[in-house]
Design a protein around this motif. Sequence first.
Motif, PDB file in Angstrom:
ATOM      1  N   GLY A   1       1.016  -0.989  -0.406  1.00 44.66           N
ATOM      2  CA  GLY A   1      -0.727   0.208  -0.376  1.00 44.66           C
ATOM      3  C   GLY A   1       0.630   1.597   0.032  1.00 44.66           C
ATOM      4  O   GLY A   1       0.288   2.873   0.021  1.00 44.66           O
ATOM      5  N   CYS A   2       2.083   0.948   0.588  1.00 44.52           N
ATOM      6  CA  CYS A   2       2.785   2.516   0.460  1.00 44.52           C
ATOM      7  C   CYS A   2       3.208   2.646  -1.105  1.00 44.52           C
ATOM      8  O   CYS A   2       3.555   2.090  -1.605  1.00 44.52           O
ATOM      9  CB  CYS A   2       3.588   1.770   1.112  1.00 44.52           C
ATOM     10  SG  CYS A   2       3.676   2.236   2.638  1.00 44.52           S
TER      11      CYS A   2
ATOM     12  N   SER B   1      11.643  -7.984  -6.118  1.00 40.53           N
ATOM     13  CA  SER B   1      10.771  -7.973  -6.555  1.00 40.53           C
ATOM     14  C   SER B   1       9.093  -7.707  -5.903  1.00 40.53           C
ATOM     15  O   SER B   1       9.336  -6.467  -5.550  1.00 40.53           O
ATOM     16  CB  SER B   1      10.799  -8.851  -4.771  1.00 40.53           C
ATOM     17  OG  SER B   1      11.012  -7.496  -3.499  1.00 40.53           O
ATOM     18  N   GLY B   2       8.273  -7.662  -5.429  1.00 38.32           N
ATOM     19  CA  GLY B   2       7.458  -7.663  -5.427  1.00 38.32           C
ATOM     20  C   GLY B   2       6.640  -7.098  -6.838  1.00 38.32           C
ATOM     21  O   GLY B   2       6.986  -6.882  -8.262  1.00 38.32           O
ATOM     22  N   LEU B   3       5.121  -6.737  -6.728  1.00 39.06           N
ATOM     23  CA  LEU B   3       4.365  -6.050  -8.131  1.00 39.06           C
ATOM     24  C   LEU B   3       3.677  -5.262  -7.870  1.00 39.06           C
ATOM     25  O   LEU B   3       3.682  -4.342  -6.377  1.00 39.06           O
ATOM     26  CB  LEU B   3       3.189  -7.004  -8.458  1.00 39.06           C
ATOM     27  CG  LEU B   3       3.877  -8.098  -8.334  1.00 39.06           C
ATOM     28  CD1 LEU B   3       1.739  -9.209  -8.577  1.00 39.06           C
ATOM     29  CD2 LEU B   3       4.262  -8.546  -9.456  1.00 39.06           C
ATOM     30  N   GLY B   4       4.203  -4.222  -8.874  1.00 39.05           N
ATOM     31  CA  GLY B   4       3.718  -2.534  -8.153  1.00 39.05           C
ATOM     32  C   GLY B   4       2.668  -2.290  -9.633  1.00 39.05           C
ATOM     33  O   GLY B   4       3.037  -2.820 -10.493  1.00 39.05           O
TER      34      GLY B   4
ATOM     35  N   ARG C   1       1.300   1.429 -16.146  1.00 34.11           N
ATOM     36  CA  ARG C   1       2.097   0.072 -16.692  1.00 34.11           C
ATOM     37  C   ARG C   1       1.712  -0.874 -14.781  1.00 34.11           C
ATOM     38  O   ARG C   1       2.693  -0.226 -13.923  1.00 34.11           O
ATOM     39  CB  ARG C   1       3.055   0.326 -16.971  1.00 34.11           C
ATOM     40  CG  ARG C   1       3.843   0.628 -17.089  1.00 34.11           C
ATOM     41  CD  ARG C   1       4.311  -0.301 -18.110  1.00 34.11           C
ATOM     42  NE  ARG C   1       6.252   0.797 -17.746  1.00 34.11           N
ATOM     43  CZ  ARG C   1       7.669   0.489 -17.365  1.00 34.11           C
ATOM     44  NH1 ARG C   1       7.482  -1.033 -17.652  1.00 34.11           N
ATOM     45  NH2 ARG C   1       8.687   1.013 -17.454  1.00 34.11           N
ATOM     46  N   GLN C   2       2.402  -1.764 -15.431  1.00 34.48           N
ATOM     47  CA  GLN C   2       2.141  -3.258 -14.024  1.00 34.48           C
ATOM     48  C   GLN C   2       4.031  -2.257 -14.611  1.00 34.48           C
ATOM     49  O   GLN C   2       4.292  -3.583 -15.625  1.00 34.48           O
ATOM     50  CB  GLN C   2       1.161  -4.493 -14.332  1.00 34.48           C
ATOM     51  CG  GLN C   2       1.361  -5.318 -12.695  1.00 34.48           C
ATOM     52  CD  GLN C   2       0.980  -6.225 -12.505  1.00 34.48           C
ATOM     53  OE1 GLN C   2       1.424  -7.090 -13.809  1.00 34.48           O
ATOM     54  NE2 GLN C   2       0.571  -7.029 -11.102  1.00 34.48           N
TER      55      GLN C   2
ATOM     56  N   LYS D   1       3.336   3.076  -6.813  1.00 34.92           N
ATOM     57  CA  LYS D   1       3.303   2.305  -5.630  1.00 34.92           C
ATOM     58  C   LYS D   1       2.808   0.648  -5.757  1.00 34.92           C
ATOM     59  O   LYS D   1       3.121   0.323  -6.738  1.00 34.92           O
ATOM     60  CB  LYS D   1       1.689   2.347  -6.119  1.00 34.92           C
ATOM     61  CG  LYS D   1       0.819   2.068  -4.810  1.00 34.92           C
ATOM     62  CD  LYS D   1      -0.650   2.136  -5.073  1.00 34.92           C
ATOM     63  CE  LYS D   1      -1.892   2.165  -3.611  1.00 34.92           C
ATOM     64  NZ  LYS D   1      -3.244   2.645  -3.528  1.00 34.92           N
ATOM     65  N   ASN D   2       3.246   0.539  -4.174  1.00 34.33           N
ATOM     66  CA  ASN D   2       3.046  -1.219  -4.220  1.00 34.33           C
ATOM     67  C   ASN D   2       2.145  -1.972  -4.144  1.00 34.33           C
ATOM     68  O   ASN D   2       1.342  -1.435  -3.324  1.00 34.33           O
ATOM     69  CB  ASN D   2       4.043  -2.131  -2.659  1.00 34.33           C
ATOM     70  CG  ASN D   2       4.456  -3.106  -2.492  1.00 34.33           C
ATOM     71  OD1 ASN D   2       3.455  -4.179  -3.675  1.00 34.33           O
ATOM     72  ND2 ASN D   2       4.638  -3.786  -1.681  1.00 34.33           N
ATOM     73  N   THR D   3       1.253  -2.615  -5.239  1.00 31.04           N
ATOM     74  CA  THR D   3      -0.393  -3.319  -5.402  1.00 31.04           C
ATOM     75  C   THR D   3      -0.288  -4.579  -4.845  1.00 31.04           C
ATOM     76  O   THR D   3      -1.331  -4.579  -4.414  1.00 31.04           O
ATOM     77  CB  THR D   3      -0.577  -3.314  -6.489  1.00 31.04           C
ATOM     78  OG1 THR D   3       0.733  -3.286  -7.293  1.00 31.04           O
ATOM     79  CG2 THR D   3      -0.718  -1.660  -6.563  1.00 31.04           C
TER      80      THR D   3
END
Length: 110
Positions: A42-43, A61-64, A73-74, A92-94
């Motif tokens: 959420g950050c 790492s992670g998706l945003g 775009r992702q 944004k971290n999603t």
Amino acid sequence: MHIRRVENMCGGAGHVIIKEILEQEQLGKSSRLYAEVTLEPGCEIGYHEHHNESETYYIMSGLGMYNDNGKIRQVKPGDITFTPDGKGHGLKNTCTSNMILMALILTDQK
């Protein structure tokens, strides 16, 4: 190695944890930042523009969701983003886990 927590970075939600890999004296005049950046779920890093410098992200790492000068775009592990001088971006971290990326800011030496 300096670690800092920045609240509402560039107007974004939550906080960002920045682990500076190199100090300014090690970076020299051509770089302003080389760091590992963590975005918890959420950050975000709010949208901002770069002037007389460029910034590159390498997503580890992670998706945003990445705002590339107004185009959303992702991004996922292995993706590289580049924001040239005079353009803007945000991230944004999603996902439900931490998003970790490397950030490099190069300054314009004209």
